[in-house]
Design a protein around this motif. Structure first.
Motif, PDB file in Angstrom:
ATOM      1  N   MET A 138       0.875  -1.185   0.000  1.00 26.58           N
ATOM      2  CA  MET A 138       0.000   0.000   0.000  1.00 26.58           C
ATOM      3  C   MET A 138       0.901   1.221   0.000  1.00 26.58           C
ATOM      4  SD  MET A 138      -3.095  -0.669   2.666  1.00 26.58           S
ATOM      5  CE  MET A 138      -2.113  -1.268   4.045  1.00 26.58           C
ATOM      6  N   VAL A 139       0.780   2.062  -1.009  1.00 24.60           N
ATOM      7  CA  VAL A 139       1.701   3.200  -1.113  1.00 24.60           C
ATOM      8  C   VAL A 139       1.041   4.388  -1.803  1.00 24.60           C
ATOM      9  CG1 VAL A 139       2.701   2.260  -3.262  1.00 24.60           C
ATOM     10  CG2 VAL A 139       4.031   3.905  -1.920  1.00 24.60           C
ATOM     11  N   GLU A 140       1.414   5.591  -1.360  1.00 27.11           N
ATOM     12  CA  GLU A 140       1.031   6.842  -2.018  1.00 27.11           C
ATOM     13  C   GLU A 140       2.307   7.676  -2.148  1.00 27.11           C
ATOM     14  OE1 GLU A 140      -1.929   7.535  -3.129  1.00 27.11           O
ATOM     15  OE2 GLU A 140      -3.093   5.966  -2.126  1.00 27.11           O
ATOM     16  N   SER A 141       2.355   8.583  -3.132  1.00 29.76           N
ATOM     17  CA  SER A 141       3.564   9.403  -3.302  1.00 29.76           C
ATOM     18  C   SER A 141       3.215  10.892  -3.292  1.00 29.76           C
ATOM     19  CB  SER A 141       4.267   9.029  -4.612  1.00 29.76           C
ATOM     20  OG  SER A 141       3.388   9.225  -5.704  1.00 29.76           O
ATOM     21  N   TYR A 142       4.222  11.703  -2.909  1.00 34.79           N
ATOM     22  CA  TYR A 142       4.006  13.139  -2.727  1.00 34.79           C
ATOM     23  C   TYR A 142       5.267  13.929  -3.078  1.00 34.79           C
ATOM     24  CZ  TYR A 142       0.599  10.966   0.436  1.00 34.79           C
ATOM     25  OH  TYR A 142      -0.381  10.168   0.959  1.00 34.79           O
ATOM     26  N   GLY A 143       5.118  15.263  -3.154  1.00 40.07           N
ATOM     27  CA  GLY A 143       6.259  16.180  -3.269  1.00 40.07           C
ATOM     28  C   GLY A 143       6.153  17.231  -2.175  1.00 40.07           C
ATOM     29  N   THR A 144       7.286  17.839  -1.816  1.00 41.31           N
ATOM     30  CA  THR A 144       7.240  18.893  -0.787  1.00 41.31           C
ATOM     31  C   THR A 144       7.586  20.268  -1.351  1.00 41.31           C
ATOM     32  OG1 THR A 144       9.539  18.476  -0.205  1.00 41.31           O
ATOM     33  CG2 THR A 144       7.871  17.370   1.150  1.00 41.31           C
ATOM     34  N   GLY A 145       7.912  20.347  -2.650  1.00 36.21           N
ATOM     35  CA  GLY A 145       8.289  21.634  -3.237  1.00 36.21           C
ATOM     36  C   GLY A 145       7.115  22.597  -3.279  1.00 36.21           C
TER      37      GLY A 145
ATOM     38  N   SER B 270      -0.890  14.199 -17.534  1.00 38.11           N
ATOM     39  CA  SER B 270      -1.191  14.170 -18.974  1.00 38.11           C
ATOM     40  C   SER B 270      -1.173  15.594 -19.545  1.00 38.11           C
ATOM     41  CB  SER B 270      -2.558  13.522 -19.217  1.00 38.11           C
ATOM     42  OG  SER B 270      -3.547  14.222 -18.487  1.00 38.11           O
ATOM     43  N   GLU B 271      -1.590  16.558 -18.718  1.00 34.81           N
ATOM     44  CA  GLU B 271      -1.590  17.958 -19.152  1.00 34.81           C
ATOM     45  C   GLU B 271      -0.148  18.476 -19.275  1.00 34.81           C
ATOM     46  OE1 GLU B 271      -3.488  21.758 -17.139  1.00 34.81           O
ATOM     47  OE2 GLU B 271      -4.925  20.089 -17.203  1.00 34.81           O
TER      48      GLU B 271
ATOM     49  N   ALA C 218       1.239   9.545 -15.198  1.00 37.65           N
ATOM     50  CA  ALA C 218      -0.168   9.462 -15.625  1.00 37.65           C
ATOM     51  C   ALA C 218      -0.711   8.043 -15.521  1.00 37.65           C
ATOM     52  CB  ALA C 218      -0.300   9.975 -17.055  1.00 37.65           C
ATOM     53  N   ALA C 219       0.183   7.043 -15.641  1.00 37.17           N
ATOM     54  CA  ALA C 219      -0.267   5.645 -15.550  1.00 37.17           C
ATOM     55  C   ALA C 219      -0.541   5.245 -14.100  1.00 37.17           C
ATOM     56  CB  ALA C 219       0.800   4.725 -16.145  1.00 37.17           C
ATOM     57  N   VAL C 220      -0.003   6.018 -13.143  1.00 37.66           N
ATOM     58  CA  VAL C 220      -0.134   5.650 -11.725  1.00 37.66           C
ATOM     59  C   VAL C 220      -1.262   6.423 -11.046  1.00 37.66           C
ATOM     60  CG1 VAL C 220       1.061   5.659  -9.483  1.00 37.66           C
ATOM     61  CG2 VAL C 220       2.288   4.992 -11.559  1.00 37.66           C
ATOM     62  N   LYS C 221      -1.354   7.727 -11.330  1.00 33.95           N
ATOM     63  CA  LYS C 221      -2.395   8.545 -10.697  1.00 33.95           C
ATOM     64  C   LYS C 221      -2.617   9.805 -11.535  1.00 33.95           C
ATOM     65  CE  LYS C 221       0.690  10.928  -7.444  1.00 33.95           C
ATOM     66  NZ  LYS C 221       0.923  11.238  -6.033  1.00 33.95           N
ATOM     67  N   LEU C 222      -3.571  10.619 -11.129  1.00 37.18           N
ATOM     68  CA  LEU C 222      -3.951  11.770 -11.945  1.00 37.18           C
ATOM     69  C   LEU C 222      -2.873  12.861 -11.988  1.00 37.18           C
ATOM     70  CD1 LEU C 222      -6.168  13.293 -13.578  1.00 37.18           C
ATOM     71  CD2 LEU C 222      -6.904  14.273 -11.392  1.00 37.18           C
ATOM     72  N   ALA C 223      -2.384  13.257 -10.810  1.00 35.98           N
ATOM     73  CA  ALA C 223      -1.540  14.460 -10.743  1.00 35.98           C
ATOM     74  C   ALA C 223      -0.599  14.403  -9.549  1.00 35.98           C
ATOM     75  CB  ALA C 223      -2.443  15.698 -10.612  1.00 35.98           C
ATOM     76  N   PRO C 224       0.491  15.186  -9.580  1.00 46.38           N
ATOM     77  CA  PRO C 224       1.372  15.255  -8.418  1.00 46.38           C
ATOM     78  C   PRO C 224       0.632  15.850  -7.219  1.00 46.38           C
ATOM     79  CG  PRO C 224       2.291  16.511 -10.271  1.00 46.38           C
ATOM     80  CD  PRO C 224       0.937  16.068 -10.673  1.00 46.38           C
ATOM     81  N   GLN C 225       0.917  15.304  -6.034  1.00 49.45           N
ATOM     82  CA  GLN C 225       0.270  15.784  -4.811  1.00 49.45           C
ATOM     83  C   GLN C 225       1.320  16.387  -3.883  1.00 49.45           C
ATOM     84  OE1 GLN C 225      -1.430  11.702  -4.618  1.00 49.45           O
ATOM     85  NE2 GLN C 225      -3.144  12.708  -3.602  1.00 49.45           N
TER      86      GLN C 225
END
Length: 223
Positions: A50-57, A80-81, A109-116
């Motif tokens: 179970m995993v989710e990814s994120y950015g801190t910038g 995709s945009e 885009a293959a993993v999720k909609l957008a960077p979080q």
């Protein structure tokens, strides 16, 4: 080591082979949620975790045609945009294919909609993670600082924040994605994560240091 590594044999799995569902939830964090954290997201997800990814910038920054001209997008802009924007002209498309950025957008885009963005996530969402892996020391510091400034939740539980320092390029990200999987797999086997993690992380650091100069940091935060 004697630990069983997750692997997928070819063909349909026999009914007896259902893998135990992952009991821990992992978060992977880099600056822009497109290279290092996304590589680890894919690797862990493919291993059934179970995993989710994120950015801190503050923004998603991608290498542009010169160091002075990064391509910048807001967090929440669909991958995709970004791809379409970077491939707007044949010249741009050729450039961003060559520097690997279009491939990163495609994978995202293959993993999720957008960077979080980690700091914009509600506490309920980040608090579900047992382990958060940051791929750079300043990102590790940003995650810890963020967790320490949030209002404690009702559940108030431990979150293990770990730093695996990684240069921000696709080659290094690939190598560290494997290292992250190895560490997460060790943590997944624990009976009592909060009790066992400090020693396991220290042991892991010692093993890694024999063949790569990687600094592993570990801090327990509560939320």
């Amino acid at each position: 080591s004697g630990l069983h590594r997750p692997s997928t044999p070819p063909g349909m799995p026999p009914p007896s082979a259902h893998r135990k569902p992952s009991k821990l939830s992992f978060g992977t964090v880099c600056s822009s949620n497109i290279n290092r954290s996304m590589e680890a997201h894919v690797v862990l997800q493919n291993a059934g975790m179970m995993v989710e990814s994120y950015g801190t910038g503050t923004q998603v920054r991608l290498p542009g045609k010169s160091a002075m001209e990064p391509r910048i997008f807001k967090f929440g802009t669909p991958y995709s945009e970004m791809y379409r924007s970077l491939a707007a002209t044949p010249e741009d498309e050729a450039f961003f294919l060559h520097n690997g950025v279009l491939q990163l957008c495609k994978r995202g885009a293959a993993v999720k909609l957008a960077p979080q963005r980690w700091q914009d996530m509600p506490s309920k969402a980040v608090q579900k993670h047992h382990v958060v892996i940051a791929f750079e020391e300043r990102i590790y510091d940003a995650v810890i600082e963020d967790l320490q400034t949030r209002e404690p939740t009702e559940d108030f539980k431990a979150i293990h924040v770990i730093c695996l320092d990684t240069k921000d390029n696709p080659h290094e990200a690939k190598l560290q994605g494997r290292v992250a999987l190895e560490l997460c797999w060790i943590l997944e086997q624990t009976e009592d994560l909060d009790l066992e993690a400090p020693e396991l992380v220290e042991q892991f650091q010692e093993e890694q240091m024999t063949h790569t100069q990687i600094k592993v940091l570990h801090q327990i935060c509560y939320l």
